[in-house]
Scaffold this motif. Structure first.
Motif, PDB file in Angstrom:
ATOM      1  N   ILE A 343     -24.835  33.366  12.244  1.00  0.00           N
ATOM      2  CA  ILE A 343     -26.005  32.496  12.095  1.00  0.00           C
ATOM      3  C   ILE A 343     -25.839  31.682  10.815  1.00  0.00           C
ATOM      4  N   THR A 344     -26.175  30.396  10.888  1.00  0.00           N
ATOM      5  CA  THR A 344     -26.077  29.536   9.714  1.00  0.00           C
ATOM      6  C   THR A 344     -27.432  28.930   9.362  1.00  0.00           C
ATOM      7  N   LEU A 345     -27.629  28.697   8.075  1.00  0.00           N
ATOM      8  CA  LEU A 345     -28.771  27.947   7.544  1.00  0.00           C
ATOM      9  C   LEU A 345     -28.192  26.750   6.812  1.00  0.00           C
ATOM     10  N   GLU A 346     -28.448  25.528   7.282  1.00  0.00           N
ATOM     11  CA  GLU A 346     -27.807  24.350   6.705  1.00  0.00           C
ATOM     12  C   GLU A 346     -28.836  23.262   6.412  1.00  0.00           C
ATOM     13  N   ASP A 347     -28.496  22.393   5.488  1.00  0.00           N
ATOM     14  CA  ASP A 347     -29.383  21.289   5.121  1.00  0.00           C
ATOM     15  C   ASP A 347     -28.553  20.037   4.852  1.00  0.00           C
ATOM     16  N   PRO A 348     -28.286  19.223   5.897  1.00  0.00           N
ATOM     17  CA  PRO A 348     -28.616  19.453   7.309  1.00  0.00           C
ATOM     18  C   PRO A 348     -27.435  20.085   8.041  1.00  0.00           C
ATOM     19  N   VAL A 349     -27.606  20.329   9.346  1.00  0.00           N
ATOM     20  CA  VAL A 349     -26.479  20.745  10.188  1.00  0.00           C
ATOM     21  C   VAL A 349     -25.586  19.519  10.385  1.00  0.00           C
ATOM     22  N   GLU A 350     -24.372  19.574   9.861  1.00  0.00           N
ATOM     23  CA  GLU A 350     -23.490  18.406   9.928  1.00  0.00           C
ATOM     24  C   GLU A 350     -22.737  18.333  11.255  1.00  0.00           C
ATOM     25  N   TYR A 351     -22.228  19.469  11.719  1.00  0.00           N
ATOM     26  CA  TYR A 351     -21.518  19.514  12.994  1.00  0.00           C
ATOM     27  C   TYR A 351     -22.003  20.726  13.785  1.00  0.00           C
ATOM     28  N   GLU A 352     -22.177  20.546  15.067  1.00  0.00           N
ATOM     29  CA  GLU A 352     -22.608  21.658  15.911  1.00  0.00           C
ATOM     30  C   GLU A 352     -21.392  22.464  16.348  1.00  0.00           C
ATOM     31  N   LEU A 353     -21.441  23.776  16.063  1.00  0.00           N
ATOM     32  CA  LEU A 353     -20.336  24.676  16.381  1.00  0.00           C
ATOM     33  C   LEU A 353     -20.705  25.542  17.581  1.00  0.00           C
ATOM     34  N   PRO A 354     -19.814  25.688  18.549  1.00  0.00           N
ATOM     35  CA  PRO A 354     -20.136  26.486  19.741  1.00  0.00           C
ATOM     36  C   PRO A 354     -20.221  27.978  19.431  1.00  0.00           C
ATOM     37  N   VAL A 355     -21.061  28.682  20.170  1.00  0.00           N
ATOM     38  CA  VAL A 355     -21.244  30.145  20.115  1.00  0.00           C
ATOM     39  C   VAL A 355     -21.795  30.598  18.769  1.00  0.00           C
ATOM     40  N   ILE A 356     -22.191  29.666  17.916  1.00  0.00           N
ATOM     41  CA  ILE A 356     -22.751  29.995  16.604  1.00  0.00           C
ATOM     42  C   ILE A 356     -24.186  29.493  16.559  1.00  0.00           C
ATOM     43  N   ASN A 357     -25.096  30.317  16.062  1.00  0.00           N
ATOM     44  CA  ASN A 357     -26.509  29.948  15.960  1.00  0.00           C
ATOM     45  C   ASN A 357     -26.735  29.187  14.652  1.00  0.00           C
ATOM     46  N   GLN A 358     -27.029  27.895  14.761  1.00  0.00           N
ATOM     47  CA  GLN A 358     -27.208  27.062  13.573  1.00  0.00           C
ATOM     48  C   GLN A 358     -28.668  26.636  13.432  1.00  0.00           C
ATOM     49  N   ALA A 359     -29.187  26.724  12.213  1.00  0.00           N
ATOM     50  CA  ALA A 359     -30.570  26.337  11.939  1.00  0.00           C
ATOM     51  C   ALA A 359     -30.583  25.311  10.811  1.00  0.00           C
ATOM     52  N   GLN A 360     -31.504  24.346  10.911  1.00  0.00           N
ATOM     53  CA  GLN A 360     -31.596  23.293   9.903  1.00  0.00           C
ATOM     54  C   GLN A 360     -32.826  23.480   9.035  1.00  0.00           C
ATOM     55  N   ILE A 361     -32.602  23.440   7.728  1.00  0.00           N
ATOM     56  CA  ILE A 361     -33.695  23.592   6.773  1.00  0.00           C
ATOM     57  C   ILE A 361     -34.651  22.405   6.885  1.00  0.00           C
ATOM     58  N   ASN A 362     -35.940  22.679   6.763  1.00  0.00           N
ATOM     59  CA  ASN A 362     -36.953  21.632   6.776  1.00  0.00           C
ATOM     60  C   ASN A 362     -37.993  21.969   5.718  1.00  0.00           C
ATOM     61  N   THR A 363     -37.726  21.532   4.490  1.00  0.00           N
ATOM     62  CA  THR A 363     -38.603  21.890   3.378  1.00  0.00           C
ATOM     63  C   THR A 363     -39.999  21.304   3.546  1.00  0.00           C
ATOM     64  N   ALA A 364     -40.095  20.138   4.225  1.00  0.00           N
ATOM     65  CA  ALA A 364     -41.414  19.522   4.433  1.00  0.00           C
ATOM     66  C   ALA A 364     -42.320  20.426   5.264  1.00  0.00           C
ATOM     67  N   LYS A 365     -41.727  21.219   6.151  1.00  0.00           N
ATOM     68  CA  LYS A 365     -42.485  22.141   6.994  1.00  0.00           C
ATOM     69  C   LYS A 365     -42.500  23.565   6.437  1.00  0.00           C
ATOM     70  N   GLY A 366     -41.942  23.738   5.225  1.00  0.00           N
ATOM     71  CA  GLY A 366     -41.951  25.065   4.612  1.00  0.00           C
ATOM     72  C   GLY A 366     -40.789  25.948   5.016  1.00  0.00           C
ATOM     73  N   PHE A 367     -39.811  25.388   5.764  1.00  0.00           N
ATOM     74  CA  PHE A 367     -38.660  26.183   6.191  1.00  0.00           C
ATOM     75  C   PHE A 367     -37.558  26.021   5.152  1.00  0.00           C
ATOM     76  N   THR A 368     -37.552  26.876   4.143  1.00  0.00           N
ATOM     77  CA  THR A 368     -36.598  26.809   3.042  1.00  0.00           C
ATOM     78  C   THR A 368     -35.448  27.779   3.284  1.00  0.00           C
ATOM     79  N   PHE A 369     -34.430  27.696   2.417  1.00  0.00           N
ATOM     80  CA  PHE A 369     -33.316  28.636   2.523  1.00  0.00           C
ATOM     81  C   PHE A 369     -33.813  30.079   2.391  1.00  0.00           C
ATOM     82  N   ALA A 370     -34.710  30.316   1.432  1.00  0.00           N
ATOM     83  CA  ALA A 370     -35.201  31.672   1.204  1.00  0.00           C
ATOM     84  C   ALA A 370     -35.984  32.187   2.416  1.00  0.00           C
TER      85      ALA A 370
END
Length: 558
Positions: A343-370
């Motif tokens: 699983i990845t946490l990225e800001d932003p997701v630069e490339y989509e990788l297959p079979v890997i769960n990728q999530a994009q940070i959205n600080t405006a919505k309160g979704f931070t790295f922590a």
């Protein structure tokens, strides 16, 4: 009659060492579900690149493999075969000499096509190999898009000015404004730019492209087209066209030839109007194999050993644009297996990788790295990628995840590998927790590669030697490479970039130094005593191998 067994692509790639049996098995199972060609599956899964496959197939066919991105194609030769035939058969004439025509082919064993081209041209056909996508890109680059007006930016600028004077609306489907903006973006992608800059000044709207780390001048537009161009880009990126006083972010999906790229768009208000920068995200150009990153052999072996540990944290450091994301994606691809959850946490997701769960940070919505890291730990992962450690909370959570049975990858902005240790301690991570969890730190930079077409050996100056702490005898007697400048490299002397590395493995003595709070210089000194090579050492190795120039080494590590 003897039956000759024709080897399948998977067998050929395994025998060549390009992929492993395990990765082939993963790709075959995926192919069974999607019904794609195996080569397409291998590239989509990130197991190997199209260029790697092309190289192996060229060796099998006994022909040369060329990189059309760096090859200076003869434009007159390219016109010797009809465009429709070129696109249909995935071929491109690239050079002619006397009665011999050199043709790049995606299928170099297609004897029927070779014979047809010989009959069409009345010439002997010499075959070289290139991938489908490379040929398609080169066709657009050297033969145009099929619409001559679309390729001519000055003509489009003139048409746009005329349309503006006539009161044509920017939203009209066939307006020259749309064609102009599309061509400006396409030109940057075709040139191999990593970033496209559109910058308003007092009297002009300037376009510049970042190629191999340096900005190159592009088209210059009259300032009256500023509003039209910026509005069109905002519409394409799904931004708010009525807001021009604050920065905005968006994304554009762009097709150039057969290639699909993503543009990460950022607008910024300046005194002369809004400026735009588009980061080009081209998955086809992403290096997906650890072996292709250019790590020294010993370092590569150590890194591969460390990333297969069951738990702990591995950091990659370097400034923005130093290739950290490429290195991390290559590591994840190496570890990607059906029995492993990543699983990845990225800001932003630069490339989509297959079979890997990728999530994009959205600080405006309160979704931070922590916040994301807390949630990830409830998703039963084996391996985590935290895009960047920016604050105390994220650092502490990442360290604790590493201590509770997870392998964690992340990045930091530090000047050296050893510098990551005091940086984390300054963030508030306890020294005993850091020493118990940290596996290693990889520092890297990017240097430009000398153009293979115009490179020549020169004698270094005393000032250059002094900046690197070298004596004349430390470099080859014949001198070191430097590009003169030619059409292939746009007169820069360089073509492409490569990484240089420094690797800090946390041994028992360094672990104790972290616990004792020793400074970065002491840790770096012990690491060198243990055989660690620095960034300068790797740069000099690549310099002696003729891959980069002395001025690049001075610029990056002196």
């Amino acid at each position: 009659m003897t039956t000759v067994k024709v080897k399948r692509l998977g067998e050929i790639l395994v025998e060549a060492g390009t992929i492993t049996e395990e990765k082939l098995d993963l790709a075959l199972r995926e192919q069974k579900q999607t019904r794609e060609k195996l080569g397409a599956v291998l590239v989509r899964l990130g197991i190997c690149s199209g260029k790697s496959i092309a190289k192996v197939l060229a060796e099998q066919a006994g022909v040369e493999c060329v990189d059309l991105a760096t090859f200076d194609v003869d434009r007159q030769a390219a016109q010797l075969i009809d465009r429709a035939y070129v696109e249909q058969r995935s071929v491109l004439p690239i050079r002619s000499k006397g009665s011999c025509l050199t043709v790049a082919m995606a299928q170099p064993l297609d004897l029927v096509t070779i014979d047809e081209m010989s009959q069409m041209t009345g010439m002997y056909i010499e075959v070289v190999h290139a991938s489908d996508n490379d040929i398609a890109d080169a066709v657009v680059r050297y033969m145009g898009t099929g619409e001559c007006q679309e390729c001519d930016i000055p003509t489009l600028i003139e048409a746009a000015q005329h349309a503006l004077a006539e009161g044509v609306k920017p939203s009209e489907g066939n307006s020259p404004f749309i064609s102009l903006v599309a061509r400006i973006l396409e030109a940057g992608v075709q040139e191999g730019a990593t970033d496209l800059h559109i910058e308003p000044e007092e009297k002009v709207l300037r376009c510049r492209y970042r190629i191999d780390g340096k900005l190159v001048q592009g088209a210059i537009l009259p300032i009256e087209l500023l509003s039209i161009v910026i509005t069109r880009i905002k519409i394409m990126a799904e931004m708010n066209i009525s807001e021009s006083r604050v920065p905005q972010d968006g994304r554009i999906e762009l097709t150039v030839g057969r290639k699909k790229v993503d543009l990460r768009v950022s607008t910024f208000p300046t005194v002369h109007g809004e400026g735009v920068v588009c980061r080009v995200l081209d998955k086809e150009s992403l290096i997906v194999g650890l072996e292709q990153l250019g790590m020294p052999g010993t370092l590569l072996k150590e890194f591969q050993q460390d990333i297969t540990r069951p738990h702990g944290i591995i950091l990659v450091t370097g400034p923005t644009g130093s290739g950290k994301t490429t290195t991390l994606y290559s590591a994840l691809t190496f570890l990607n297996r059906p029995d492993t959850k990543i699983i990845t946490l990225e800001d932003p997701v630069e490339y989509e990788l297959p079979v890997i769960n990728q999530a994009q940070i959205n600080t405006a919505k309160g979704f931070t790295f922590a916040k994301g890291l807390r949630a990830i730990l409830r998703q039963d992962p084996d391996i985590l990628l935290v895009g960047e450690i920016r604050d105390k909370e994220t650092a502490q959570l990442a360290i604790r995840a590493a201590l509770t049975g997870h392998l964690v990858f992340s990045t930091l902005h530090t000047n050296s590998a050893a510098g990551a240790i005091p940086r984390l301690l300054d963030m508030g991570v306890e020294a005993f927790l850091l020493s118990a969890s940290l596996i290693s730190v990889l520092a890297q930079r990017l240097v430009r590669k000398v153009c293979p077409e115009c490179g020549e050996n020169i004698k270094p100056s005393e000032d250059q030697l002094r900046l690197l702490g070298l004596e004349p005898g430390d470099l080859p007697a014949e001198g070191v490479p430097q590009g003169r400048g030619c059409p292939v490299c746009r007169d820069s002397g360089y073509r492409g970039r490569m990484a240089i590395f420094e690797y800090l493995r946390v041994t028992e003595d360094i672990r104790q130094m972290i616990t004792d709070g020793r400074d970065v210089e002491a840790i770096a000194a012990v690491a060198r005593e243990n055989g660690q090579l620095g960034l300068k050492d790797d740069a000099l190795t690549k310099l002696r191998a003729g891959q980069t120039s002395l001025s690049e080494a001075v610029r990056v590590v002196a």
